[in-house]
Every structure is written in C-alpha cells, then in structure tokens.
Scaffold this active site. Structure first.
Site, PDB file in Angstrom:
ATOM      1  CE  LYS A 170      48.113  21.473  62.868  1.00  0.00           C
ATOM      2  NZ  LYS A 170      47.310  22.468  63.619  1.00  0.00           N
ATOM      3  CD  GLU A 243      47.761  10.653  75.691  1.00  0.00           C
ATOM      4  OE1 GLU A 243      46.640  10.605  76.239  1.00  0.00           O
ATOM      5  OE2 GLU A 243      48.704   9.924  76.025  1.00  0.00           O
ATOM      6  CB  CYS A 277      41.896  15.978  78.044  1.00  0.00           C
ATOM      7  SG  CYS A 277      43.511  15.943  78.816  1.00  0.00           S
ATOM      8  CD  GLU A 373      36.127  16.125  75.817  1.00  0.00           C
ATOM      9  OE1 GLU A 373      36.126  15.976  74.593  1.00  0.00           O
ATOM     10  OE2 GLU A 373      37.151  16.166  76.504  1.00  0.00           O
TER      11      GLU A 373
HETATM   12  P1  NAD Z   1      40.917  19.189  67.622  1.00  0.00           P
HETATM   13  O1  NAD Z   1      40.901  17.725  67.425  1.00  0.00           O
HETATM   14  O2  NAD Z   1      39.895  20.017  66.960  1.00  0.00           O
HETATM   15  O3  NAD Z   1      42.330  19.802  67.155  1.00  0.00           O
HETATM   16  C1  NAD Z   1      43.559  19.344  67.683  1.00  0.00           C
HETATM   17  C2  NAD Z   1      44.653  19.638  66.679  1.00  0.00           C
HETATM   18  O4  NAD Z   1      44.452  18.863  65.499  1.00  0.00           O
HETATM   19  C3  NAD Z   1      44.741  21.077  66.208  1.00  0.00           C
HETATM   20  O5  NAD Z   1      46.106  21.446  66.107  1.00  0.00           O
HETATM   21  C4  NAD Z   1      44.082  21.033  64.838  1.00  0.00           C
HETATM   22  O6  NAD Z   1      44.521  22.051  63.965  1.00  0.00           O
HETATM   23  C5  NAD Z   1      44.514  19.680  64.338  1.00  0.00           C
HETATM   24  N1  NAD Z   1      43.642  19.068  63.328  1.00  0.00           N
HETATM   25  C6  NAD Z   1      42.334  19.323  63.083  1.00  0.00           C
HETATM   26  N2  NAD Z   1      41.876  18.499  62.107  1.00  0.00           N
HETATM   27  C7  NAD Z   1      42.926  17.707  61.746  1.00  0.00           C
HETATM   28  C8  NAD Z   1      43.067  16.639  60.815  1.00  0.00           C
HETATM   29  N3  NAD Z   1      42.044  16.220  60.051  1.00  0.00           N
HETATM   30  N4  NAD Z   1      44.258  16.044  60.732  1.00  0.00           N
HETATM   31  C9  NAD Z   1      45.294  16.431  61.497  1.00  0.00           C
HETATM   32  N5  NAD Z   1      45.224  17.429  62.399  1.00  0.00           N
HETATM   33  C10 NAD Z   1      44.044  18.061  62.524  1.00  0.00           C
HETATM   34  O7  NAD Z   1      40.922  19.362  69.199  1.00  0.00           O
HETATM   35  P2  NAD Z   1      40.840  20.715  70.030  1.00  0.00           P
HETATM   36  O8  NAD Z   1      39.433  21.209  69.908  1.00  0.00           O
HETATM   37  O9  NAD Z   1      41.980  21.589  69.657  1.00  0.00           O
HETATM   38  O10 NAD Z   1      41.102  20.183  71.507  1.00  0.00           O
HETATM   39  C11 NAD Z   1      40.083  19.763  72.353  1.00  0.00           C
HETATM   40  C12 NAD Z   1      40.044  18.256  72.451  1.00  0.00           C
HETATM   41  O11 NAD Z   1      41.329  17.749  72.793  1.00  0.00           O
HETATM   42  C13 NAD Z   1      39.114  17.747  73.549  1.00  0.00           C
HETATM   43  O12 NAD Z   1      38.379  16.645  73.088  1.00  0.00           O
HETATM   44  C14 NAD Z   1      40.067  17.308  74.652  1.00  0.00           C
HETATM   45  O13 NAD Z   1      39.528  16.355  75.532  1.00  0.00           O
HETATM   46  C15 NAD Z   1      41.214  16.799  73.861  1.00  0.00           C
HETATM   47  N6  NAD Z   1      42.432  16.815  74.658  1.00  0.00           N
HETATM   48  C16 NAD Z   1      42.992  15.621  75.037  1.00  0.00           C
HETATM   49  C17 NAD Z   1      44.114  15.589  75.834  1.00  0.00           C
HETATM   50  C18 NAD Z   1      44.749  14.291  76.267  1.00  0.00           C
HETATM   51  O14 NAD Z   1      45.900  14.290  76.669  1.00  0.00           O
HETATM   52  N7  NAD Z   1      44.058  13.171  76.190  1.00  0.00           N
HETATM   53  C19 NAD Z   1      44.691  16.776  76.253  1.00  0.00           C
HETATM   54  C20 NAD Z   1      44.095  17.967  75.863  1.00  0.00           C
HETATM   55  C21 NAD Z   1      42.978  17.975  75.047  1.00  0.00           C
END
Ligand code: NAD
Length: 472
Positions: A170, A243, A277, A373
């Site tokens: 997803k 991650e 990230c 962040e």
């Molecule tokens: P997010 O956590 O809001 O969403 C990530 C994904 O999770 C989306 O597909 C979203 O629809 C889904 N989601 C949301 N709530 C959920 C739940 N309760 N259960 C299951 N899935 C759910 O993150 P974002 O805003 O899309 O991304 C930004 C964040 O991601 C930043 O904190 C960034 O640092 C982190 N990030 C980490 C890495 C890494 O490899 N460590 C890489 C890229 C981004």
C-alpha cells in the site's frame, strides 16, 4: 499504457478499478487524478490470493524468482520516462530527481535478483548433520510513505519476492499513482496473487496491520505511526521491520574543505525539499568556519530555483502535501516567535505548497526547530567549539537513523563517526545508500534492517534440519 488515467489496483492478477482517493499536484494544490479506495472485502481477497499464491511461489526455485525480478526491472526501466513525469505531478520532485528514483528502484530489483540467502551446515562427525536454510514467511504487508514513493516500495517488493513471499503493498494515499502504474506494468510478470498493489485512505493501513492473514509487516513512515503499527502487530506477533523518522546531525570539523563540501552539505539537507528520512536536519559547524559556511549556504539558498518540478531548470519542488506544509510552516512561525534569526531563500510560485529554503542561524539546542524532525526545508545550523560536547549534542536525540562527519582528515572523521549512535554515517558525503549494505535505524528510528543480505533475511526465517548420518 496511459499514464494519465485508469489508475487501478493489482489484486490476484487482475486490475481492479475504483475511485474515492483524490490525488493532488502539490505544485498547484489542485486535484489531477483519482485513485481507488480499497475496502475491507477487497483487502480480504488480496490476502487470500497472496496466501494461495505463496504455496507455489515459496516453493519455486530461487533462480526462477530472481529471473522474474530481472524481468520486472527491465519492464519498469522501459517506462522510466512516463513514470517520472507522473512522479513529478504526484510527488512534486523535479524530473531529474524523479528519473533518479525510478533508476534506483530498478537497481534494487536487480540487486536482489543477485542475492542468495546463506546455508549453514554443521557436521562434526557425531552422527548428525545440521542444515540451516532460510525459508520465506508467507504474505507480507508493505506500507510506504510519500517522500520516496517508488524506491521505498520497491525496496520492500524486491527482497520480499526474492525471498519467496507474496506481498500486498500500500503506497501513501498522497502518492499512490506511480506504484499503481508499476502494478499494471508488472501484471503478467509474477504468478497471480504474488504481487498485489492496493491504494486507499487513512483507514486502510490499520486494517492491513490488524489483518490476521499477514505473516510480516514492513513499514516505512513516521515514528508516531510506527508505534501504532507495532501495537497492532503485537496482537498476533507479526514479524516487523520499522524504518522510521530521523533527526540526522552533520558535524563539520574546522579543517573541512568548504569549496568541495558546501554544495554537498546544502543538498544533503535540502534535496527533495528536505523530505528525506536521512537528510541532514541538524548542522553542527565548528566556530572557525561557521560564518564562511553560513555565507555559502545562504548564497545557494538564493540561487537554487524553487518551483513546479515539471518546469525546466527547477531544482527544488514543493512540500508534498498540505498536512506537511502546514506542519513545516508552523515550525517556522514558532522559530520566528522565539526570536530566532532566519535566512530565507526566495518564495516559490503562488498556489502550490512551496516553502522557501530556511536556515536558522545558531538556535538554542532546546528549540523546537532543533529537537523535532522538520521534514521540510528548515535547517538549524549551530556553532560548536569542543568535539566531545558536539558528539553529545548530536547523540542527544530519540532518533538514531544516520549522520555525517566532514573533515580534511578522514581518520579523524572516522573516530568521530564511530561515536555517533546511528545506523549509518557518511564521511565527507551524505544521502547515498547501497542495495548490498544494511540500512537500519537505532533508538526510535526503528528496528530491523532494509537492504543488503540482512534486508533479505528480514523476509525469511531460519529452519534447521537435524539429519542422522553415520558416525565417523
Ligand atoms: P506516515 O507515518 O504518516 O505514513 C506512512 C504510511 O503509513 C502511509 O502509507 C500511511 O497511509 C500509512 N499509515 C498511516 N497511519 C497508519 C496506521 N495507523 N497503520 C498503518 N499504516 C498507517 O509517514 P509519512 O508522513 O508518509 O512519511 C514521513 C515520515 O517517514 C518521516 O518521519 C520520515 O522520516 C519517515 N521515513 C523514514 C524512512 C526510513 O527509511 N527510515 C524513509 C522515508 C521516510
């Protein structure tokens, strides 16, 4: 294939149409496409298809699975240009960076097509031989974010399928389109049910993580959501790779060659409008060269073109979505209210989610802009004079994702790097990761590993066979 319409999900080998998810071009703020909103019944169908397909796929010789990954890489590569144009419209990043992301995703598929899990054999002549092999887990639930929607999805698909699992991916509701088109491109590559790609709104992620049919969750996103995912996975002890976020420090020692480093440091913080990230999110600069580097970064901030990524010459695009745009703006407003000194680049065009490059000049360590962040183009830059003290400041974070150390003396930089409490550290560099090298966060940046053979083994479990043999 029409990349401008017909965004459909791939479930059990079928392309399934739907609607309900508006997709916005962040450079204009306008809806330009609609994607399906997967409901619970279709999720159930996808999981059942994955379970059925797994029985055969998991038992298929790995060389055959690897051959199909190579074919997938070729087919995606052949569509890189239309995919990259679509990428810019849904994600905002200018075209060269969009093309770069597709190329990296392809590279990962090929890298995992060349990786084989180890086999351990113990035979000490005592009447038994123990063979440990790695076996796939079942159906993987993969959830990815909006900042690198293609890479971070293919970084799960490649090892999960190479290992012999079925997968249901997803993408983020903000950026579903490229991965839906990749599902269409790959429709006939894998046996039906092996690769499933679904899209949906905020309700779909929790439905997936709670679904009892998954053996494993691989999640990339924020730390806050990662905690909810872990809670949900605890009910039936699903395997987990998380991650999560980062607040990476770059430490610039006084002997750094700024002629060579300044531009790299700038893009290590601001590439993809800082929505990475592993972007530099706290910049610690030795007092001897602080003013010099600040001047160089301020000049770059003035000259780099911020705008619609589909226009030639644009270097930095908008913030990907309104929610994040409001968050970053609030962080800047907070810094202004605190009386901090901000150096701002030119504003972007009207209408889109543009935030000018913003450098915060030596804010106190406890200010929000240092502690949180940002995930947007707001970079706190702090002076230091004592190396031990700055290492403590860099480590005083709940995050432990990555960081960088810069110096004319590589050995000295390595000594500092070894003391950082993060999973990755670059010397005189930043951002680049390799498919053959483990990437893992420490502390609240998550746990588990992506990339490398360790990343493959996250999708497998050891099975040890104790076999009787004649004593020697
Ligand atoms: P997010 O956590 O809001 O969403 C990530 C994904 O999770 C989306 O597909 C979203 O629809 C889904 N989601 C949301 N709530 C959920 C739940 N309760 N259960 C299951 N899935 C759910 O993150 P974002 O805003 O899309 O991304 C930004 C964040 O991601 C930043 O904190 C960034 O640092 C982190 N990030 C980490 C890495 C890494 O490899 N460590 C890489 C890229 C981004």
């Amino acid at each position: 294939m029409d990349f401008d319409r017909d965004y459909r999900m791939l479930v059990d080998g079928d392309l399934v149409a739907g609607s309900g998810l508006d997709v916005i071009n962040p450079a204009t703020g306008a809806v330009f496409a609609s994607a399906p909103d997967c409901d619970e019944a279709l999720l159930d169908r996808a999981v059942a298809a994955g379970q059925r397909a797994f029985r055969t796929w998991g038992a298929t010789p790995i060389a055959e699975r690897q051959a199909l990954l190579r074919r997938a890489a070729d087919l995606i590569e052949a569509q890189a240009e239309p995919l990259a144009r679509l990428f810019t419209r849904e994600q905002g990043r200018p075209n060269p960076g969009a093309l770069g992301e597709i190329a990296i995703g392809v590279q990962w598929l090929r890298a995992y097509a060349d990786m084989n899990p180890p086999v351990h054999i113990v035979d000490q002549g005592d009447g038994q031989r123990v063979e440990t092999r790695y076996v796939p887990l079942g159906v993987v639930c993969a959830i990815s974010p909006w900042n690198f929607p293609v890479n971070l999805s293919l970084w799960k698909i490649a090892p999960a399928l190479a290992a012999g699992n079925a997968i249901i991916l997803k993408p983020s509701p903000f950026t579903p389109l490229c991965m839906l088109k990749i599902g269409e491109i790959l429709k006939d590559v894998f046996p039906a049910g092996v690769l499933n790609i679904i899209s949906g709104g905020d309700a779909l992620g929790p439905l997936m993580t709670a679904h009892p049919g998954f053996a494993k969750i691989s999640f990339t996103g924020s730390t806050a959501t990662g905690k909810r995912v872990m809670e949900s996975a605890a009910k039936d002890l699903k395997r987990l790779t998380l991650e999560l976020g980062g607040n990476d420090a770059a430490i610039i020692l006084p002997d750094t060659d700024l002629d060579r480093a300044a531009q790299k440091i700038f893009f290590g913080a601001f590439f993809n409008s800082a929505q990475i990230c592993i972007a530099t999110k706290r910049l610690y600069v030795h007092e001897d060269i602080y003013d010099d580097l600040l001047g160089r970064l301020a000049t770059l901030a003035q000259t780099v073109k911020l705008g619609d990524g589909s226009e030639q010459g644009t270097v930095l695009g908008p913030i990907q979505n309104r929610r994040q745009y409001e968050r970053v703006k609030a962080l800047i407003d907070d810094a202004k209210a605190e009386g901090l000194t901000l150096i701002e680049g030119p504003a972007g065009p009207e209408g889109g989610y543009f935030i000018p490059i913003t450098i915060v000049d030596n804010p106190p360590e406890d200010s929000r802009v240092v502690q949180e962040e940002a995930f947007g183009p707001v970079l706190p830059m702090m002076r230091f004079s004592d190396i031990d003290e700055v290492i403590d400041r860099a480590n005083a974070s709940d995050y432990g994702l990555a960081g960088s150390v810069w110096s004319g003396d590589v050995d000295r930089a390595i000594e500092v790097a070894r003391r950082l409490e993060t999973g990755t550290v670059w010397i005189n560099n930043n951002l680049g990761l390799r498919a053959d090298t483990p990437f893992a966060g420490r502390k609240q940046s998550g746990f588990g590993v992506e990339n490398g053979i360790e990343g493959l083994l996250e999708y497998m479990a050891p099975q040890s066979l104790y076999v009787p043999v004649p004593k020697r």
